[in-house]
Design an enzyme around this catalytic site. Structure first.
Site, short mmCIF file in Angstrom:
data_model
loop_
_atom_site.label_atom_id
_atom_site.label_comp_id
_atom_site.label_asym_id
_atom_site.label_seq_id
_atom_site.Cartn_x
_atom_site.Cartn_y
_atom_site.Cartn_z
N GLY A 193 0.77 -1.23 0.00
CA GLY A 193 0.00 0.00 0.00
C GLY A 193 0.80 1.28 0.00
N SER A 194 1.94 1.30 -0.67
CA SER A 194 2.70 2.56 -0.71
C SER A 194 1.90 3.64 -1.45
CB SER A 194 4.07 2.35 -1.36
OG SER A 194 3.94 2.15 -2.76
N ASN A 195 1.16 3.26 -2.48
CA ASN A 195 0.32 4.25 -3.18
C ASN A 195 -0.84 4.70 -2.29
OD1 ASN A 195 1.03 4.81 -6.17
ND2 ASN A 195 1.44 2.63 -5.88
N LEU A 198 -5.69 -6.78 -6.67
CA LEU A 198 -5.43 -7.84 -7.65
C LEU A 198 -6.65 -8.65 -8.07
CD1 LEU A 198 -1.91 -9.03 -6.42
CD2 LEU A 198 -2.51 -7.45 -8.27
N ASN A 238 -8.04 3.17 -11.46
CA ASN A 238 -6.95 2.21 -11.25
C ASN A 238 -5.63 2.81 -11.73
OD1 ASN A 238 -5.77 -0.37 -10.63
ND2 ASN A 238 -5.70 -0.77 -12.82
N HIS A 268 -1.87 1.49 -13.28
CA HIS A 268 -1.14 0.33 -13.81
C HIS A 268 0.29 0.76 -14.10
CE1 HIS A 268 -0.68 -3.56 -15.74
NE2 HIS A 268 0.00 -2.92 -16.69
N GLU A 277 4.31 6.91 -9.79
CA GLU A 277 3.02 6.61 -9.14
C GLU A 277 2.81 7.53 -7.94
OE1 GLU A 277 3.58 2.48 -8.17
OE2 GLU A 277 2.88 1.84 -10.14
C1 GRF Z 1 1.75 -0.51 -8.14
O1 GRF Z 1 2.83 -0.87 -8.98
C2 GRF Z 1 0.56 -0.18 -8.99
O2 GRF Z 1 0.90 0.37 -10.25
C3 GRF Z 1 -0.08 -1.52 -9.19
O3 GRF Z 1 0.11 -2.21 -7.96
C4 GRF Z 1 1.27 -1.69 -7.31
C5 GRF Z 1 0.86 -1.27 -5.91
O4 GRF Z 1 2.00 -1.01 -5.17
N1 GRF Z 1 -1.47 -1.39 -9.52
P1 GRF Z 1 1.80 -0.51 -3.63
O5 GRF Z 1 1.16 -1.63 -2.87
O6 GRF Z 1 0.92 0.72 -3.68
O7 GRF Z 1 3.20 -0.20 -3.18
#
Ligand code: GRF
Length: 193
Positions: free
Chosen positions: A16-18, A88, A105, A107, A177
């Site tokens: 969940g870094s994003n 996923l 989303n 990607h 991202e």
């Molecule tokens: C990221 O590479 C995003 O592009 C993809 O899943 C990954 C999530 O990474 N959909 P994180 O868990 O947010 O670090």
């Protein structure tokens, strides 16, 4: 007059870094709030991270996603937008119909290249490196019934050096991202209400 408040639910399956960048970006936002973080993995790092930031978390099963239980939860929470940040599972058509053009989303490639079923995480970057691509990047798009095929909101590129490994590329893409996802979400929500 009070400004409308838009509620965001984040779906994630991994660390969940994003999701963390999005939570921090909207922490003091006047009209957009992250109201909950949901995951299909009860031990996903994203749940501990969100809890530590006092965000409501909800682990769920594939069955609950598919039988409408999660849709009911989102409606009860008055969720306006769903953000997939490393999620996923395929979003069921019934949920897409409830949130038309309101599921976003990200990607880790320049779609339509290196997208589709099974293309996620380091697999994407390995394929880009194996094909000796000169550039890669991110795609932020609306979710429709086909994997990675919804309208594109934003693409940002990075160069791929000859000696880059898949891990090197993953770092370059991840920094894109973290830089662009949250502002792209904000712009889309404020433009579409
Ligand atoms: C990221 O590479 C995003 O592009 C993809 O899943 C990954 C999530 O990474 N959909 P994180 O868990 O947010 O670090």
């Amino acid at each position: 007059m009070n400004q409308p408040i838009y509620h965001i639910a984040i779906f994630a399956s991994g660390k969940g870094s994003n999701a963390e960048k999005i939570i921090d970006y909207f922490a003091y936002h006047p009209t957009i709030k992250v109201c909950c973080v949901l995951s299909n993995k009860k031990d996903a790092g994203v749940l501990d991270m969100a809890s530590s930031k006092n965000i409501y978390v909800k682990p769920f099963s594939k069955q609950e996603l598919e039988n409408g239980a999660i849709a009911r939860f989102l409606i009860e929470q008055k969720v306006d937008y769903i953000i997939l940040a490393g999620f996923l599972l395929k979003i069921p058509q019934s949920l897409i119909a409830l949130f038309p053009d309101k599921i976003i989303n990200i990607h880790p490639s320049l779609l339509p290249n290196y997208g589709g079923k099974g293309m996620y995480g380091i697999r994407v970057h390995r394929a880009v490196i194996e094909n000796k691509e000169k550039e890669s990047g991110i795609t932020i798009h609306l979710v429709n019934e086909e994997y990675d095929k919804g309208s594109i909101l934003l693409q940002e590129k990075c160069f791929v050096a000859e000696n880059d490994t898949a891990e090197d590329l993953a770092k370059k893409v991840q920094s894109l991202e973290h830089r662009f996802f949250a502002p792209c979400i904000e712009k889309y929500i404020l433009q579409n209400g």
